[in-house]
Design a protein around this motif. Structure first.
Motif, PDB file in Angstrom:
ATOM      1  N   SER A 120       0.851  -1.190   0.000  1.00 29.25           N
ATOM      2  CA  SER A 120       0.000   0.000   0.000  1.00 29.25           C
ATOM      3  C   SER A 120       0.882   1.234   0.000  1.00 29.25           C
ATOM      4  CB  SER A 120      -0.916   0.028   1.223  1.00 29.25           C
ATOM      5  OG  SER A 120      -1.833  -1.034   1.186  1.00 29.25           O
ATOM      6  N   PHE A 121       0.530   2.194  -0.845  1.00 39.90           N
ATOM      7  CA  PHE A 121       1.220   3.477  -0.892  1.00 39.90           C
ATOM      8  C   PHE A 121       0.234   4.579  -0.543  1.00 39.90           C
ATOM      9  CE2 PHE A 121       3.489   0.842  -4.081  1.00 39.90           C
ATOM     10  CZ  PHE A 121       4.740   0.832  -3.487  1.00 39.90           C
ATOM     11  N   ASP A 122       0.589   5.372   0.461  1.00 41.78           N
ATOM     12  CA  ASP A 122      -0.246   6.516   0.863  1.00 41.78           C
ATOM     13  C   ASP A 122      -1.691   6.092   1.109  1.00 41.78           C
ATOM     14  OD1 ASP A 122       2.014   8.156   0.610  1.00 41.78           O
ATOM     15  OD2 ASP A 122       1.630   8.466  -1.523  1.00 41.78           O
ATOM     16  N   GLY A 123      -1.865   4.927   1.757  1.00 44.58           N
ATOM     17  CA  GLY A 123      -3.186   4.440   2.145  1.00 44.58           C
ATOM     18  C   GLY A 123      -3.964   3.726   1.063  1.00 44.58           C
ATOM     19  N   GLU A 124      -3.358   3.505  -0.105  1.00 42.89           N
ATOM     20  CA  GLU A 124      -4.046   2.866  -1.227  1.00 42.89           C
ATOM     21  C   GLU A 124      -3.285   1.602  -1.629  1.00 42.89           C
ATOM     22  OE1 GLU A 124      -6.172   5.081  -4.774  1.00 42.89           O
ATOM     23  OE2 GLU A 124      -4.044   4.869  -5.231  1.00 42.89           O
ATOM     24  N   GLN A 125      -3.937   0.422  -1.519  1.00 44.75           N
ATOM     25  CA  GLN A 125      -3.256  -0.811  -1.902  1.00 44.75           C
ATOM     26  C   GLN A 125      -3.192  -0.913  -3.417  1.00 44.75           C
ATOM     27  OE1 GLN A 125      -4.162  -4.594   0.107  1.00 44.75           O
ATOM     28  NE2 GLN A 125      -4.027  -5.605  -1.897  1.00 44.75           N
ATOM     29  N   THR A 126      -1.981  -1.087  -3.939  1.00 39.57           N
ATOM     30  CA  THR A 126      -1.784  -1.142  -5.384  1.00 39.57           C
ATOM     31  C   THR A 126      -1.109  -2.435  -5.841  1.00 39.57           C
ATOM     32  OG1 THR A 126       0.385  -0.062  -5.294  1.00 39.57           O
ATOM     33  CG2 THR A 126      -1.552   1.380  -5.446  1.00 39.57           C
ATOM     34  N   VAL A 127      -0.643  -3.243  -4.905  1.00 42.97           N
ATOM     35  CA  VAL A 127       0.040  -4.487  -5.255  1.00 42.97           C
ATOM     36  C   VAL A 127      -0.604  -5.648  -4.511  1.00 42.97           C
ATOM     37  CG1 VAL A 127       2.209  -5.791  -5.106  1.00 42.97           C
ATOM     38  CG2 VAL A 127       2.252  -3.355  -5.740  1.00 42.97           C
ATOM     39  N   GLU A 128      -0.975  -6.695  -5.232  1.00 47.74           N
ATOM     40  CA  GLU A 128      -1.386  -7.968  -4.645  1.00 47.74           C
ATOM     41  C   GLU A 128      -1.010  -9.065  -5.634  1.00 47.74           C
ATOM     42  OE1 GLU A 128      -5.095 -10.298  -2.481  1.00 47.74           O
ATOM     43  OE2 GLU A 128      -5.292  -8.193  -3.047  1.00 47.74           O
ATOM     44  N   CYS A 129       0.001  -9.839  -5.260  1.00 42.83           N
ATOM     45  CA  CYS A 129       0.568 -10.792  -6.220  1.00 42.83           C
ATOM     46  C   CYS A 129       1.289 -11.901  -5.468  1.00 42.83           C
ATOM     47  CB  CYS A 129       1.550 -10.051  -7.133  1.00 42.83           C
ATOM     48  SG  CYS A 129       2.168 -11.006  -8.534  1.00 42.83           S
ATOM     49  N   PRO A 130       1.095 -13.166  -5.851  1.00 40.60           N
ATOM     50  CA  PRO A 130       1.917 -14.228  -5.261  1.00 40.60           C
ATOM     51  C   PRO A 130       3.394 -13.936  -5.479  1.00 40.60           C
ATOM     52  CG  PRO A 130       0.100 -15.163  -6.502  1.00 40.60           C
ATOM     53  CD  PRO A 130       0.112 -13.690  -6.812  1.00 40.60           C
ATOM     54  N   VAL A 131       4.208 -14.271  -4.496  1.00 43.96           N
ATOM     55  CA  VAL A 131       5.636 -13.962  -4.566  1.00 43.96           C
ATOM     56  C   VAL A 131       6.278 -14.571  -5.808  1.00 43.96           C
ATOM     57  CG1 VAL A 131       7.850 -14.459  -3.447  1.00 43.96           C
ATOM     58  CG2 VAL A 131       5.952 -13.542  -2.102  1.00 43.96           C
ATOM     59  N   GLY A 132       5.931 -15.812  -6.141  1.00 43.40           N
ATOM     60  CA  GLY A 132       6.528 -16.453  -7.306  1.00 43.40           C
ATOM     61  C   GLY A 132       6.233 -15.728  -8.599  1.00 43.40           C
ATOM     62  N   ASN A 133       5.008 -15.232  -8.750  1.00 40.23           N
ATOM     63  CA  ASN A 133       4.638 -14.494  -9.961  1.00 40.23           C
ATOM     64  C   ASN A 133       5.255 -13.102  -9.974  1.00 40.23           C
ATOM     65  OD1 ASN A 133       2.205 -16.388  -9.117  1.00 40.23           O
ATOM     66  ND2 ASN A 133       2.210 -16.258 -11.336  1.00 40.23           N
ATOM     67  N   PHE A 134       5.376 -12.477  -8.808  1.00 44.82           N
ATOM     68  CA  PHE A 134       5.981 -11.149  -8.730  1.00 44.82           C
ATOM     69  C   PHE A 134       7.434 -11.191  -9.205  1.00 44.82           C
ATOM     70  CE2 PHE A 134       8.185  -7.671  -6.546  1.00 44.82           C
ATOM     71  CZ  PHE A 134       7.349  -6.603  -6.826  1.00 44.82           C
ATOM     72  N   TYR A 135       8.115 -12.275  -8.863  1.00 44.92           N
ATOM     73  CA  TYR A 135       9.525 -12.396  -9.244  1.00 44.92           C
ATOM     74  C   TYR A 135       9.734 -13.195 -10.536  1.00 44.92           C
ATOM     75  CZ  TYR A 135      10.822 -10.273  -4.817  1.00 44.92           C
ATOM     76  OH  TYR A 135      10.980  -9.386  -3.772  1.00 44.92           O
ATOM     77  N   GLY A 136       8.666 -13.476 -11.258  1.00 47.72           N
ATOM     78  CA  GLY A 136       8.786 -14.044 -12.592  1.00 47.72           C
ATOM     79  C   GLY A 136       9.242 -15.483 -12.651  1.00 47.72           C
ATOM     80  N   ILE A 137       8.910 -16.283 -11.605  1.00 48.52           N
ATOM     81  CA  ILE A 137       9.308 -17.692 -11.622  1.00 48.52           C
ATOM     82  C   ILE A 137       8.132 -18.632 -11.391  1.00 48.52           C
ATOM     83  CG2 ILE A 137      11.725 -17.334 -11.008  1.00 48.52           C
ATOM     84  CD1 ILE A 137      11.006 -17.869  -8.107  1.00 48.52           C
ATOM     85  N   GLY A 138       6.931 -18.105 -11.196  1.00 54.10           N
ATOM     86  CA  GLY A 138       5.766 -18.962 -11.013  1.00 54.10           C
ATOM     87  C   GLY A 138       5.892 -19.809  -9.772  1.00 54.10           C
ATOM     88  N   SER A 139       5.735 -21.115  -9.920  1.00 48.89           N
ATOM     89  CA  SER A 139       5.727 -22.023  -8.773  1.00 48.89           C
ATOM     90  C   SER A 139       6.994 -22.863  -8.675  1.00 48.89           C
ATOM     91  CB  SER A 139       4.516 -22.955  -8.863  1.00 48.89           C
ATOM     92  OG  SER A 139       4.568 -23.715 -10.072  1.00 48.89           O
ATOM     93  N   ARG A 140       8.075 -22.425  -9.304  1.00 50.48           N
ATOM     94  CA  ARG A 140       9.321 -23.182  -9.279  1.00 50.48           C
ATOM     95  C   ARG A 140      10.471 -22.261  -8.892  1.00 50.48           C
ATOM     96  NH1 ARG A 140      10.171 -27.613 -12.796  1.00 50.48           N
ATOM     97  NH2 ARG A 140       7.885 -27.663 -12.994  1.00 50.48           N
ATOM     98  N   GLN A 141      11.301 -22.671  -7.945  1.00 44.36           N
ATOM     99  CA  GLN A 141      12.442 -21.857  -7.531  1.00 44.36           C
ATOM    100  C   GLN A 141      13.542 -21.968  -8.579  1.00 44.36           C
ATOM    101  OE1 GLN A 141      12.640 -19.984  -4.241  1.00 44.36           O
ATOM    102  NE2 GLN A 141      13.824 -19.009  -5.856  1.00 44.36           N
ATOM    103  N   LEU A 142      13.640 -20.944  -9.444  1.00 48.94           N
ATOM    104  CA  LEU A 142      14.520 -20.994 -10.603  1.00 48.94           C
ATOM    105  C   LEU A 142      15.314 -19.697 -10.729  1.00 48.94           C
ATOM    106  CD1 LEU A 142      11.773 -22.324 -13.000  1.00 48.94           C
ATOM    107  CD2 LEU A 142      13.797 -23.636 -12.348  1.00 48.94           C
TER     108      LEU A 142
END
Length: 543
Positions: free
Chosen positions: A305-327
């Protein structure tokens, strides 16, 4: 002596009359390309971003999507029909004759602008069926660039790595390569790119020539320094230095401050890092331990959340571009290491406060070995500063019975679209070589367009490789950490980061990708999208 002094002074006084004061320069574009904070503000010199491609010209009317989406051929390859017609090669703006030679016009812009990304796949060049790519800049009849196609795009004829490369670097067949050129090529008034085949007896429909050209058009009156025959020589040192910056480690600056947390997250638990003041986040690092890391990558949810407004909601794997595999993969904005350390270098400004949260929505404990941000003071500009956004949604066992356009994201507001990643699990068991899930084209609508200003030639082409190759690769603007699901059952993750070819939008943005599976099979399909926008932006997160 007095005469000499007078002549020198006269020359100095006349310099401003001859010096051009550019709004957009070649070196300035290289600087934008390697500045992680560049996207976080509305452009100083406004532009629109569009794409010229070899998409099928039979795809003229979205109204035909329903009628023709379920088209099945009686035999042979399914080439689609109507809105989903799939002959996405050898299609040009027009055919011309210059100096007695046939040329096929691929791109034309009659505004000040910049060619940002030139991707191509070309079946014929190994058989001597290639040709030259020709750049006519500022209505000058003599080409500024005239070079063999594979030498210019993907080769070292104009510039080398990391501005020119092939993806993947190695494959079973050298024709199955995506050729990429991401060196900016600016022009003051106009630019036309044409393909001139070496064999004039070949028609436009015999080359197997796929292409995508992304470009900016600036507002009339914007002063742009045009690319010339001497540009790469004149700025050789700058090209080398910015190339190193594009692929090098991002060492923390002296004024960066760390905010760190960690510990065990039980199911349902959260951990939040809070930063107050007028600042910007410069990196976000996470390293997790778990008895099932694939489960944790999908169930650890990053919320910001920035300045009281949530703008990010994403699974960690998708946020870092690896999906469900530690790569591992390494791009300009995101890096993941074999030891599980994941770092994103998105610059995220805010005026008063940022809250960065990890929530465990799984059934297993997650050991947050590292949960850390770096930040620094950063003035908030009410007219130009924007908040960072990220969103991911998933369709499990997506029904591919009919072709249709899948909505990655629809945004209402003003901002800049900067990246996306796609995680796919292909279930169909066939391993004969045609089990390809990504034949579909991207279609991007900006500010309510009736027809998409970005119409692609295939999902793998959008992600800058070609012919559904499974080999992993990483470059500054694209990566495929895993391609097991390309043509065989398994997982595939594709990422694209828009270093210069970000897409500004004034009030709306909509991204669709055609769903096209040869066996009309099911697949898991999860796009993650990333953009900057002014406060108050809305998107289809609740749909």
């Amino acid at each position: 002596m007095k005469k000499l002094i007078f002549l020198v002074l006269s020359f100095i006084l006349t310099l401003p009359l001859f010096a051009e004061n550019y709004d957009v320069t070649f070196v300035g574009l290289l600087d934008e390309m390697t500045d992680p904070s560049f996207h976080a503000k509305w452009p100083e010199h406004e532009y629109i971003c569009r794409q010229s491609s070899s998409y099928s010209r039979a795809s003229v009317d979205p109204a035909t999507a329903s009628a023709d989406g379920s088209f099945r051929p009686e035999s042979g390859r399914d080439w689609g029909k109507g809105w989903f017609e799939n002959h996405d090669f050898d299609n040009y703006l027009r055919e011309e004759t210059n100096n007695g030679q046939t040329e096929y016009v691929m791109f034309e812009d009659n505004n000040p602008g910049v060619v940002l990304r030139f991707w191509t796949a070309y079946m014929g060049y190994l058989d001597g069926e290639g040709g030259d790519y020709i750049f006519y800049i500022d209505d000058v009849e003599k080409p500024v660039i005239k070079m063999q196609n594979k030498a210019l795009v993907g080769g070292t004829g104009l510039v080398g790595y990391p501005f020119s490369y092939v993806a993947p670097a190695k494959t079973e067949n050298l024709t199955w390569l995506g050729h990429n050129l991401i060196l900016p090529i600016p022009y003051a008034r106009s630019c036309k790119i044409a393909f001139r085949p070496y064999d004039p007896t070949k028609t436009a429909k015999t080359h197997g020539h796929y292409y995508q050209i992304n470009y900016r058009s600036y507002k009339p009156g914007t002063k742009v320094e045009s690319f010339s025959e001497n540009t790469t020589t004149q700025y050789a040192k700058e090209i080398f230095a910015y190339g190193v910056k594009l692929v090098g480690d991002k060492t923390l600056q002296g004024d960066d401050v760390r905010e760190a947390g960690g510990g065990v997250l039980h199911p349902g638990a959260k951990k939040t890092l809070t930063i107050k003041g007028e600042k910007c986040i410069t990196s976000l690092s996470i390293q997790m331990g778990s008895t099932d890391i694939s489960e944790s990558l999908g169930k650890a949810i990053l919320k910001i959340s920035f300045d009281g407004e949530q703008t990010v909601e994403c699974p960690v794997g998708n946020f870092y571009g690896i999906g469900s595999r530690q790569l591992p993969h390494c791009t300009f904005y995101v890096r993941t290491n074999p030891d599980g350390m994941m770092t994103a270098y998105w610059v995220m400004p805010f005026e008063k406060r940022a809250d960065v949260t990890i929530e465990n929505r799984g059934v297993l404990d997650i050991d947050l070995k590292v949960f850390q941000t770096t930040y620094r003071p950063s003035p908030w500009d009410q007219m130009r500063s924007m908040h960072f956004h990220a969103w991911c949604h998933e369709s499990k066992k997506l029904d591919c019975t009919d072709k249709f356009d899948y909505n990655f994201v629809t945004i209402q507001g003003k901002g800049r679209y900067v990246a996306d990643g796609l995680t796919v699990y292909n279930y169909y068991p066939d391993t004969s070589g045609i089990n390809w899930w990504g034949e579909g084209d991207e279609k991007i609508y900006v500010d309510g367009e009736a027809f998409p200003s970005h119409f692609g030639t295939g999902s793998e082409d959008y992600y800058s490789y070609a012919y559904c190759r499974p080999q992993p690769f990483s470059y500054p603007n694209i990566s495929q950490p895993i391609g097991d699901g390309n043509k065989t059952p398994g997982l595939t993750v594709n990422n694209r980061y828009r270093l210069l070819d970000d897409i500004p939008f004034e009030h709306s943005f909509a991204f669709f990708m055609e769903i096209w599976h040869p066996y009309y099979s099911e697949m898991d399909y999860a796009p993650a999208t990333f953009w900057y926008a002014f406060p108050g932006c809305k998107w289809n997160a609740d749909n």
